[in-house]
Design an enzyme around this catalytic site. Structure first.
Site, short mmCIF file in Angstrom:
data_model
loop_
_atom_site.label_atom_id
_atom_site.label_comp_id
_atom_site.label_asym_id
_atom_site.label_seq_id
_atom_site.Cartn_x
_atom_site.Cartn_y
_atom_site.Cartn_z
CE LYS A 205 -3.17 2.97 0.69
NZ LYS A 205 -4.44 3.19 0.04
CB CYS A 259 -4.12 8.60 0.06
SG CYS A 259 -5.84 8.38 0.54
N1 SAJ Z 1 -2.34 14.61 -8.78
C1 SAJ Z 1 -1.48 15.37 -9.58
N2 SAJ Z 1 -1.12 14.88 -10.77
C2 SAJ Z 1 -1.55 13.66 -11.23
C3 SAJ Z 1 -2.40 12.89 -10.43
C4 SAJ Z 1 -2.79 13.38 -9.19
O1 SAJ Z 1 -1.06 16.46 -9.18
O2 SAJ Z 1 -1.17 13.30 -12.35
C5 SAJ Z 1 -2.74 15.11 -7.46
C6 SAJ Z 1 -4.25 15.26 -7.28
O3 SAJ Z 1 -4.73 16.46 -7.80
C7 SAJ Z 1 -4.37 15.15 -5.78
C8 SAJ Z 1 -3.26 14.16 -5.42
O4 SAJ Z 1 -2.37 14.15 -6.52
O5 SAJ Z 1 -4.09 16.39 -5.15
C9 SAJ Z 1 -3.75 12.75 -5.14
O6 SAJ Z 1 -4.75 12.38 -6.07
P1 SAJ Z 1 -4.84 10.94 -6.75
O7 SAJ Z 1 -5.99 10.95 -7.67
O8 SAJ Z 1 -3.52 10.57 -7.33
O9 SAJ Z 1 -5.01 9.95 -5.55
P2 SAJ Z 1 -6.00 9.84 -4.29
O10 SAJ Z 1 -5.30 10.42 -3.12
O11 SAJ Z 1 -7.35 10.33 -4.60
O12 SAJ Z 1 -6.07 8.26 -4.18
C10 SAJ Z 1 -4.87 7.49 -4.04
C11 SAJ Z 1 -4.93 6.32 -5.02
N3 SAJ Z 1 -3.62 5.68 -5.11
C12 SAJ Z 1 -2.99 5.47 -6.29
O13 SAJ Z 1 -3.46 5.81 -7.34
C13 SAJ Z 1 -1.67 4.76 -6.23
C14 SAJ Z 1 -5.97 5.33 -4.55
O14 SAJ Z 1 -5.96 4.16 -5.37
C15 SAJ Z 1 -5.73 4.95 -3.08
O15 SAJ Z 1 -6.73 4.09 -2.61
C16 SAJ Z 1 -5.80 6.23 -2.26
O16 SAJ Z 1 -4.74 7.09 -2.71
C17 SAJ Z 1 -5.63 5.89 -0.81
O17 SAJ Z 1 -6.65 5.86 -0.10
O18 SAJ Z 1 -4.51 5.59 -0.38
#
Ligand code: SAJ
Length: 428
Positions: A205, A259
């Protein structure tokens, strides 16, 4: 193993959807939360978080009688702990909710039970923290009860689908515990179920979210480089991603949520001597809101006294979650720099930041602005028509930090248009 009654501790973004899934599969579920407001609103049939489809499945679960809510655990066949694991100001993991949840299970733990920890936790939490607490019951882990770690891996905004379809990792303190975990989650999981040991599952994780954080950090650094060298980072990424083995993520105002901006610190705390890259990536992403402020300072020739309307405060698009949100951080930094800020967050219109006007509607937010600042790519903001917006605001400067708006459309509507990491749009 037969699971007739499951008790889920923590009715947040993960616990509540999981409780509903199980309850709608004709299993009796007791959902436990220490927050009386959460209990009260669920008794009234109201879900306290925004997640597409959740209100409907929760209503069904509560009305058909499968889901009951309570302020403390009750005897059951299995317990799932889905409480938050935040961090303290010094970035050290706060495991107090995990500890309290395990302690609350002790008086009702019975022979033959299964306990699963889902909360994202530092390596060895299941083995070294949860197990000894549960054994205070006088029962022995692996003999009298089973214990496993199974991380939630769902994406906010798509939780209901991903809970069912995603592959699930279940790490037992022994093989029988992992196997029991598999039987429990098979009740609603259609994706592959992979069995391993508890500490590997904890690491998996943390590795997933850390990998994403490091990859976003490099995208954010690319945005800074593009800004310096007169390049449009979005165009450059699109071209680089045509390479069959390259997949650069999107830069933005920073990384938020509960996360990805938190979990890598658990590894840094657990082994600071082994994690210089992980720490640096975290620092790069944490510094990105300040990069947005620098961009605004440049395009507005100083932000002091400038009226800026910040569109979006959530940590990412189409969610109502503001935890660790970089958009909020940008607003804080702009206020500190003397800007006059109005915010509009359609998913939480009542959210107040000190020294800032929180607009109740888009119209109110736009009217008096000098500059429109897109901080979150909510669908509602992406679909705004610049030609219509131009009639409702006196602002003629638009700054897009998420690549949510089309440069040519805004320019055609009479706006000076700037985009994070895009020095091609208006080099100076
Ligand atoms: N973000 C960027 N650029 C990107 C992708 C995301 O700046 O290309 C930013 C988003 O705007 C946000 C942050 O990153 O601020 C996190 O967003 P996210 O969509 O990447 O992830 P979370 O936090 O919504 O969910 C993540 C997911 N983990 C992965 O994709 C590896 C999800 O599957 C997990 O279950 C979740 O964390 C968790 O609960 O740990």
């Amino acid at each position: 193993m037969k699971f007739n009654h499951i008790c889920i501790i923590g009715l947040g973004y993960i616990g509540l959807p999981t409780a509903c899934m199980l309850a709608n599969k004709v299993v009796k579920v007791t959902g436990v939360d220490s927050n009386p407001d959460v209990i009260k609103s669920l008794i009234d049939g109201q879900v306290h978080i925004h997640e597409p489809g959740l209100q409907e499945v929760a209503e069904k679960a509560l009305h058909t009688g499968g889901l009951h809510v309570s302020d403390r655990p009750v005897e059951a066949d299995a317990f799932i702990i889905a409480v938050p694991t935040p961090f303290y100001d010094d970035k050290k993991a706060d495991l107090s909710y995990v500890r309290s949840a395990a302690e609350a299970i002790v008086p009702v733990l019975c022979k033959g039970n299964l306990v699963v920890l889902e909360s994202t936790s530092p390596p060895l939490t299941t083995q070294n923290i949860v197990l000894p607490i549960l054994e205070r019951s006088g029962l022995k882990a692996g003999e009298d009860f089973q214990l496993a770690y199974s991380p939630e891996r769902v994406l906010p905004g798509q939780i209901l689908r991903e809970l069912v379809e995603n592959a699930r990792v279940i790490g037992g303190i022994d093989e029988a515990s992992a196997q029991a975990g598999k039987e429990l989650y098979r009740i609603f999981v259609k994706g592959e179920i992979i069995l391993t040991d508890a500490t590997t599952a904890e690491m998996v994780k943390l590795m997933e979210n850390t990998c994403r954080d490091v990859n976003i950090a490099i995208a954010n650094e690319f945005s800074r480089l593009a800004d310096r060298f007169g390049v449009d980072v979005w165009e450059a990424i699109q071209i680089a991603n045509r390479h069959p083995r390259v997949k650069i993520l999107n830069p933005g105002p920073g990384v938020g949520g509960h996360c990805i901006s938190v979990d890598p610190w658990f590894l840094v705390e657990a082994a600071p001597d082994l994690t210089p890259l992980i720490r640096t990536a975290r620092e790069v992403n944490d510094a990105q809101p300040e990069f947005v402020v620098t961009l605004l300072e440049r395009v507005l020739h100083g932000v002091k006294g400038k009226k800026i309307t910040a569109l979006g405060l959530a940590f990412k698009q189409d969610v109502d979650d503001l935890r660790e949100s970089p958009a909020v951080e940008v607003v804080h930094n702009l206020v500190k720099a003397g800007a006059v800020i109005t915010t509009y967050e359609p998913f939480k219109t009542g959210f107040q930041i000190e020294g800032v006007t929180a607009a109740k509607s888009l119209e109110e937010a736009l009217a008096e602005a000098d500059c429109l600042l897109l901080l979150v790519g909510h669908t509602q903001f992406r679909s705004l028509l610049p030609s219509t917006i131009a009639k409702t605001t006196k602002a003629r400067i638009a700054v897009d930090t998420v690549n949510g708006w089309k440069k040519d459309e805004w320019q055609a509507a009479g706006f000076d248009f700037y985009r994070l990491g895009d020095r091609k749009s208006k080099p100076e």
